[in-house]
Design an enzyme around this catalytic site. Structure first.
Site, mmCIF file in Angstrom:
data_model
loop_
_atom_site.group_PDB
_atom_site.id
_atom_site.type_symbol
_atom_site.label_atom_id
_atom_site.label_comp_id
_atom_site.label_asym_id
_atom_site.label_seq_id
_atom_site.Cartn_x
_atom_site.Cartn_y
_atom_site.Cartn_z
ATOM 1 N N ASP A 84 0.847 -1.193 0.000
ATOM 2 C CA ASP A 84 0.000 0.000 0.000
ATOM 3 C C ASP A 84 0.879 1.239 0.000
ATOM 4 O O ASP A 84 2.043 1.201 0.434
ATOM 5 C CB ASP A 84 -0.942 0.008 1.198
ATOM 6 N N GLU A 147 -0.073 -0.862 5.878
ATOM 7 C CA GLU A 147 1.007 -0.314 6.707
ATOM 8 C C GLU A 147 0.884 1.190 6.869
ATOM 9 O O GLU A 147 1.197 1.733 7.930
ATOM 10 C CB GLU A 147 2.366 -0.664 6.083
#
Length: 459
Positions: A84, A147
């Site tokens: 991400d 994250e």
């Protein structure tokens, strides 16, 4: 051994890096098999298929995270990265998802944080298998998808999968990160003045994520008359010019809109950016507006936390940093989100108490996110093994360091951050024109193949 493999597969290594970087893997609304949105789900599917097609064991854990596995045994070494990315933001001179290569660098959101390093660990595993390396322990390359937000990916993954005996994440810099500051995000709530003869703030918002220095902010005010609006706009323009603040001011009848542009940076290094929310608060503090004392207080906040009464430092992890990452006016309440990275001798509870006592009783302070500090013994077999690998490639006698960032090293036992940013390279994580050297990417494949091999044979 690994160098020849990398040279033979160089073009494919680069093209697959471009493929993953072209996926806009910003967290979004859930989709089927994608709890973090279509982009992160596509990125995970891409890397798992890449590995599956090369004969690896792969597993997708309900769209939250996944892994690629090599070797035998129950215990395993983990290399944990994330696919991400934070929003691209503004100010790019290259398309943020174009993966354009120019003068030996690849430009894209996620190039260095963290899709580029993730691909280097995956190709390192490919190299080990192709060359017949047989580690004593199993190795898993694990990919998370949350994250940059809440880490729900790791929480879900380890709900169903056993934890490793050790490992590393390629989500920081070389030589090696043995200590990470604690992290706490505070939300400060302030009631908006309901009625005011001064210019009334109708809308206020800035920033995208608390872990980024906000690059934009806006406010809309009702000045009650077109004449007052013109005078207010003139004052704001003058104040912006005197303070060298990049602001655009628009007037429509009695309404004034102020747009402030800043420069994004990672929240662990707030001094590297220009905070648009802070600058907008400073401008509003120069005018006669609703919540005038609040704007003067917010405008005084600094990146060391002095204006909040929480500044401090220690010898191992350095000074506290504070980033006003996001702010908004919602239903008559202002919300200010401050992302704080604190030294290992401090606690989140202490910081909360100090901030609350430093501010007005009418201001409510709460913790919305907290991670305790990380500290790994610099003399541990994990650190010594990885530092040996580092020195064999870089040829210097550097020592492990500490950072203000929060990495996946906190998600698994006996883990540190190891690379991928080379020494003396500018860090473009969370910035416009994020990029990574193609040469460094290819070298990291070799470094990580060696590191995984040694850890699997040592721990």
């Amino acid at each position: 051994m690994f160098k020849d493999f990398i040279e033979q597969h160089r073009e494919t290594m680069i093209s697959t890096l471009q493929d993953i970087l072209k996926i806009e893997s910003v967290k979004g609304h859930p989709v089927p098999d994608g709890p973090f949105g279509a982009g992160p789900a596509e990125a995970l599917s891409y890397v798992l298929k890449l590995a599956y097609d090369r004969g690896f064991v792969t597993k997708n854990i309900d769209g939250y995270a996944g892994h690629v596995e090599y070797g035998e045994g129950d215990d395993y070494i983990a290399v944990v990265s994330h696919l991400d990315v934070v929003p691209a933001g503004e100010g790019w001179s290259h398309p943020p998802y174009g993966a354009v290569i120019e003068q030996g660098k690849i430009y894209a959101r996620g190039a260095i944080d963290d899709k580029g390093p993730a691909m280097s660990t995956l190709w390192a595993l490919f190299a080990m298998k192709a060359l017949g390396v047989q580690p004593k322990r199993k190795i898993r390359v694990i990919f998370g998808l949350d994250e940059e937000s809440d880490w729900r990916c790791m929480e879900h993954y380890f709900r169903y999968e056993p934890k490793p005996i050790g490992g590393f994440t390629p989500d920081a810099s070389f030589p090696l990160i043995y200590a990470e500051k604690g992290l706490v995000t505070l939300r400060i709530d302030v009631p908006a003045d309901a009625e005011s003869m001064s210019a009334q703030v109708l809308h206020f918002a800035g920033g995208d994520r608390v872990n980024m220095v906000p690059a934009h902010a806006m406010a809309e005010l009702d000045c009650h008359s077109s004449t007052a609006a013109s005078e207010f706009a003139l004052k704001i323009r003058k104040s912006a010019k005197e303070a060298s603040i990049n602001a655009t001011v628009e007037t429509t009848d009695s309404t004034v809109k102020i747009f402030v542009a800043g420069v994004s940076a990672h929240a662990s290094r707030p001094d590297a950016g220009v905070n648009a929310v802070l600058h907008l608060a400073q401008l509003l503090g120069t005018g006669t507006v609703s919540n005038s004392s609040m704007w003067r207080t917010v405008g005084s906040w600094d990146t060391a936390g002095r204006a909040l009464g929480i500044d401090g430092a220690d010898d191992e992890t350095g000074p506290l940093t504070a980033n006003l990452g996001r702010a908004e006016l919602v239903d008559g309440m202002y919300h200010f989100y401050i992302n704080i990275r604190f030294p290992i001798r401090m606690t989140a509870e202490q910081i909360l108490q100090d901030v609350q006592s430093f501010l007005s009783d009418k201001w409510q302070v709460s913790i919305i996110e907290h991670m305790p500090p990380l500290h790994v013994n610099p003399s541990s077999p994990l650190v010594e093994t990885l530092m040996d690998v580092y020195r064999s490639y870089f040829g210097d006698d550097a020592s492990p360091i500490s950072i203000g960032g929060a990495t996946y090293a906190r998600a698994i036992p006996n883990a540190v951050a190891f690379g991928a940013l080379f020494p003396n390279r500018e860090d473009f994580a969370h910035k416009a024109d994020e990029n990574w050297s193609i040469s460094d990417y290819l070298t990291c494949i070799e470094i990580y193949a060696e590191a995984m091999t040694r850890l699997a044979n040592t721990l």
